[in-house]
Structure formats: structure tokens, C-alpha cells
Write a protein that holds these residues in place. Structure first.
Motif, short mmCIF file in Angstrom:
data_model
loop_
_atom_site.label_atom_id
_atom_site.label_comp_id
_atom_site.label_asym_id
_atom_site.label_seq_id
_atom_site.Cartn_x
_atom_site.Cartn_y
_atom_site.Cartn_z
N LEU A 165 44.99 37.62 32.44
CA LEU A 165 44.58 36.29 32.94
C LEU A 165 43.88 36.42 34.28
O LEU A 165 42.84 35.78 34.51
N ARG A 168 40.35 37.66 33.84
CA ARG A 168 39.49 36.62 33.25
C ARG A 168 39.16 35.54 34.28
O ARG A 168 38.00 35.07 34.36
N ALA A 169 40.15 35.12 35.05
CA ALA A 169 39.94 34.04 36.03
C ALA A 169 39.01 34.50 37.15
O ALA A 169 38.14 33.73 37.60
N ALA A 172 35.44 34.66 35.84
CA ALA A 172 34.84 33.33 35.69
C ALA A 172 34.31 32.78 37.00
O ALA A 172 33.40 31.94 37.02
N ALA A 221 45.10 28.59 38.41
CA ALA A 221 44.36 29.00 37.20
C ALA A 221 45.35 29.01 36.05
O ALA A 221 46.43 29.61 36.17
N ASP A 225 43.24 27.84 29.73
CA ASP A 225 41.79 27.74 29.87
C ASP A 225 41.08 29.06 29.56
O ASP A 225 39.84 29.09 29.48
N TYR A 226 41.84 30.13 29.40
CA TYR A 226 41.21 31.45 29.26
C TYR A 226 41.67 32.26 28.05
O TYR A 226 40.93 33.11 27.57
N LEU A 227 42.90 32.05 27.56
CA LEU A 227 43.47 32.89 26.53
C LEU A 227 43.76 32.10 25.26
O LEU A 227 44.06 30.90 25.32
N GLN A 311 37.65 43.49 28.38
CA GLN A 311 37.90 42.97 29.73
C GLN A 311 38.65 43.99 30.57
O GLN A 311 38.33 44.21 31.75
#
Length: 339
Positions: A165, A168-169, A172, A221, A225-227, A311
Motif C-alpha cells: 500500500l 502504491r500510495a 500515486a 491513504a 483506493d489502491y488494492l 510494484q
């Protein structure tokens, strides 16, 4: 021992050492004892009547006990408890545990690192629950979103869903891992560091996130919203073959237990609280924020997993290049054992 350095090798302030030591000694002793018991029982053939199952913070164990899914099983289940997926996966890879439920990110991290494990079943969140996986900051923090993490000290567990996470955050927001001070800690040590202000943010999952939020932490975060929320039943590769029959039966019972838990979160929470010592309010938070269901291992899942590995590699966290298709050995579609 916790990795109390950031990605640049800078020292960070640890939590009280006595507390961390007391927390890890029972786990280390449990793993050693489990490995000894496993060796004594022998791995046997497919007719073995013992299945060694790992449970993170009591979650799977509470799920199976509360639902009664194991009633009448023609084999015995031996439980081992772990604070996070990483230690559970280490035990599975070592052969001390046959199977356990973990998030997709830690599974892929362990698999690409060479662990002899197989994903034998897939679970997915039936909704995108908020706050069950999140990057948290203290109530007094001035950080409002992931963009404000530049230069900050952020704790998570290496290779975890929290680690994924965070990557990814940051990505972004146009940030790289080198733009923050990433500190790898076990959940208990990270909680101590978060409470004492030794870190600025914490990327963590339920039930730990529920406890921190109840104490005033804020989300900057959210994993929703990401996973996508996939998880795997990870099995030792040898056990997946030698104990295929009882593993298949167990996975089908677990699927029924997941269906039961979605319909009875309060009942599940009561058993979870007793098994873990969590306050009932936090156990109920966990039960309501992680509604999981069995899903097939299809192309959608495989595409998501390629993104997970990509990632980690982009961040320089992984160097392994094992074929992803070799990580999967779905067993939950086979014939159940006779009741």
C-alpha cells in the motif's frame, strides 16, 4: 529482531526494548515447538490425519471455531498463532505449518524470495471496506495525504500488504521509496513506535488499524483506493501434494466459514475477542471490515498479481524472477472427503 534502519541505512529510534523482546519470545518459542511437533508427527502421505494451520492474530482460528466449519472433519487441526503474514509464511516455507491465510502481497514477496509455497485457494473482499488497510498518522499530525509523507518516518512490515500500500500510495503522488524514511517493523513494535512518536506514519491492516483508529489515529491513504483485496491460502509445496485430500476438504470448509462470517459478524467477533484478547469493539471492527469470500483463480486475479510483483520490483524490493504461474496450485475445487 526488528529492522530499525531506514532504506538509506539511517538509524531510527526504537520502541522500549523490553516490550519488543517480551512480544517476540512467545512467537519464537511457538515456531520452534511447532516445528518439533511437525517433525515428530512426520509429513506422511495423503492419508495423514493432522493438518497444521497457521492463523494471524487468531483470525482464521476464530473463524473456523465460531462457524463450526470443522465439525465432523475426519482429521485433526493443530493451530499455530502468528502476528503477521511474514512470520506465518516463514513457518509454512520451513514446513512447520501446512497452510495459512495471507494477503496477496506478502505471498508474492515470499514466493519471489524463493520460499517453497503454493497458493492453493483465493479469497477476495466482497466490498472495498475502508480503514481496514490504511496509512495512519497521529491525530496531532499535520500530514493530510500521502503527498505529505516526503521525508517522514513511516513504519510497516517488509513485504506486507502495508508495504505494498505504501509503495502504491507514494507512486500515486509522484514519490519514490527513497523520498521517505521507510522503517520495517513487526506490528507490535510499530504500534509502540507510533504511540511514542518515534515514527510519523504507520501503514497497517486490521485489527491493528482498528485499535489505532479507536485511539485517535487518522487515515491519510486508504487501501480501498489502491488494492483489490485478494488473499491466498498459502500451503507448503510438499504438503500441497502429500496432504492434498485433507487440504481440499479444509479449504471447502473454510469457504463455508467465510460465507457464515459475512452473515454473522457479531458471532464471529465474540469468538475472535476471546481467542485474541482484543476488545469486542475492535474484534467487531475487524469482522465487519473484512468480508471475504472464495473466488476462482482466474485471469483477473493473475493480472492483479503481476501488478503486485511489478510494484515491488519497481521499488527495488524484489530481485526474484520466479514464474508466477508456478505459484498457483488451486485445490479447493476437488472432491470433499466423506463426512
Amino acid at each position: 529482531m526488528p529492522d530499525w534502519t531506514d532504506d538509506e541505512g539511517a538509524a531510527a529510534t526504537p520502541p522500549p526494548p523490553a516490550e519488543g523482546l517480551k512480544r517476540w519470545w512467545p512467537l519464537l518459542l511457538a515456531v520452534v515447538l511447532a516445528a518439533g511437533l511437525y517433525a515428530w508427527l512426520g509429513r506422511g502421505g495423503a492419508s495423514g490425519d493432522v493438518l497444521h494451520v497457521g492463523s494471524q492474530r487468531g483470525g482464521t482460528k476464530a473463524l473456523m471455531l465460531a462457524s463450526g466449519a470443522l465439525d465432523g472433519a475426519p482429521y485433526r487441526v493443530e493451530w499455530s498463532e502468528f502476528p503477521a503474514a511474514q512470520t506465518l509464511l516463514e513457518a509454512i516455507g520451513a514446513g512447520a505449518v501446512d497452510v495459512g491465510m495471507v494477503g496477496d502481497a506478502p505471498f508474492q514477496f515470499a514466493y519471489q524470495s524463493g520460499s517453497p509455497i503454493k497458493a492453493v485457494a483465493v479469497q477476495s473482499a466482497t466490498s472495498r471496506p475502508r480503514e481496514s488497510l490504511a496509512i495512519l498518522v497521529p491525530a496531532r499530525s499535520r500530514i493530510d495525504d500521502a503527498g505529505g509523507l516526503r521525508g517522514k518516518r513511516i513504519a510497516t512490515t517488509r513485504g506486507s500488504v502495508g508495504h505494498y500500500l505504501l509503495l502504491r500510495a507514494l507512486d500515486a503522488k509522484g514519490l519514490k521509496p527513497a523520498d521517505v524514511r521507510l522503517i520495517f517493523l513487526a506490528p507490535g513494535d510499530a504500534k509502540a513506535a507510533f504511540d511514542t512518536g518515534s515514527i510519523d506514519a504507520w501503514s497497517i491492516w486490521s485489527p491493528y488499524s482498528g485499535t489505532a483508529l479507536a485511539e485517535g489515529a487518522r487515515v491519510v491513504a486508504d487501501g480501498a483506493d489502491y488494492l483489490s483485496g485478494y488473499g491466498f491460502d498459502a500451503a507448503n509445496a510438499s504438503a500441497a501434494t502429500a496432504k492434498k485430500a485433507i487440504l481440499t476438504d479444509y479449504l471447502q470448509r473454510e469457504s463455508h466459514a467465510l460465507d457464515w462470517a459475512r452473515a454473522h459478524p457479531e458471532d464471529y467477533a465474540e469468538v475472535l475477542a476471546k481467542e485474541t484478547g482484543l476488545p469486542l469493539k475492535i474484534a467487531l471492527f475487524h469482522a465487519r471490515h473484512l468480508p471475504m469470500a472464495r473466488v476462482p483463480l482466474d485471469d483477473t486475479v493473475k493480472a492483479e498479481e503481476r501488478d503486485v510483483v511489478a510494484q515491488f520490483r519497481k521499488a527495488g524490493a524484489l530481485t526474484g524472477d520466479r514464474p508466477l504461474d508456478d505459484a498457483y496450485l488451486p485445490l479447493d475445487q476437488g472432491a470433499p472427503l466423506a463426512r
